[in-house]
Motif scaffolding. Sequence first.
Motif, mmCIF file in Angstrom:
data_model
loop_
_atom_site.group_PDB
_atom_site.id
_atom_site.type_symbol
_atom_site.label_atom_id
_atom_site.label_comp_id
_atom_site.label_asym_id
_atom_site.label_seq_id
_atom_site.Cartn_x
_atom_site.Cartn_y
_atom_site.Cartn_z
ATOM 1 N N SER A 94 0.847 -1.191 0.000
ATOM 2 C CA SER A 94 0.000 0.000 0.000
ATOM 3 C C SER A 94 0.882 1.239 0.000
ATOM 4 N N ASN A 95 0.288 2.391 -0.337
ATOM 5 C CA ASN A 95 1.025 3.649 -0.361
ATOM 6 C C ASN A 95 0.036 4.798 -0.181
ATOM 7 N N GLN A 96 0.560 5.926 0.199
ATOM 8 C CA GLN A 96 -0.273 7.134 0.323
ATOM 9 C C GLN A 96 0.567 8.340 -0.085
ATOM 10 N N ARG B 194 -4.940 5.797 2.426
ATOM 11 C CA ARG B 194 -3.981 4.778 1.999
ATOM 12 C C ARG B 194 -4.582 3.900 0.907
ATOM 13 N N HIS C 134 -4.385 0.538 -1.480
ATOM 14 C CA HIS C 134 -3.883 -0.835 -1.448
ATOM 15 C C HIS C 134 -3.867 -1.411 -2.862
#
Length: 278
Positions: free
Chosen positions: A166-168, A175, A177
């Motif tokens: 995941s990243n933001q 966030r 996914h």
Amino acid sequence: MAKKLALKNGKFALCALTAAGSLTCIQPASALEWSDTSIGYRYGTKFAEPYVGDGISKSIFNLTHASGYKYGTNYLNVDLLQSDSKDHNAQEAYVVYRHTLDAGKVIDKDLGVGPVRGFGLTAGFDWNTKNDPGYASKKRMLVVGPTLMMDVPGFLNISLLMLWESNQPVGVSSRYHFEAHPMLNAAWGIPIASTGLSFEGYINYIAAKGANEFGGPTSAELNIDAMLMYDLGTRLHIGKNTLRAGVEYQYWRNKFGNPHSVPGSLAKTPMVRVEYHF
């Protein structure tokens, strides 16, 4: 503002390092059969970043710990990266932790067959934070899967791992996914006879992970990082492999899953590297 952000990222890196370090201490220190910790530095001028471009210079400081105990091994690496102005003088912390449980040691039986010394289960995580203004990655990734431990001088482990990433980044309110996706990984460290040289590195082939945070496509990526290191410690009479130096080369296609059409998605990066082990 940049200093505040760098300080904040530094605190995050410290927290991640503390958490990862605690994982390596699940078993008492007295139970360790072997342990190797090092600090190192590497430098290259041909790094690339997606949507930024190539020809980026980076200084990378690292802390690495590897250890073995009755039932398996631990591996922890923390990279602190400093880019030049081509990448906005960005600072990044990247943490990798892996634990491999050796099935043969757990059941106290030799499971070796042919070129395979043993079988294991590997689990761990990746964690990063970067303060560049364009993307500002905050990657979180869990990994787990089976491992083949090959019968070679040194080690060669081949793993098939499932990834949950995941990243933001900047511009994403919550966030994101990615789809779960597999990675074929090989990691090795093989001494070259009695020359004092060692051939080391890893290869990751990572499948596409669905749409990215902004709805665009992702592609399968190939990351090859190989190094040739020389034992200066023996030569300088300060202990075998205490001080090592060498050259490293990284080939990274479709970096972070970005398609080849994205500028900076292909990196071909030679580096110099030095390590002190204690």
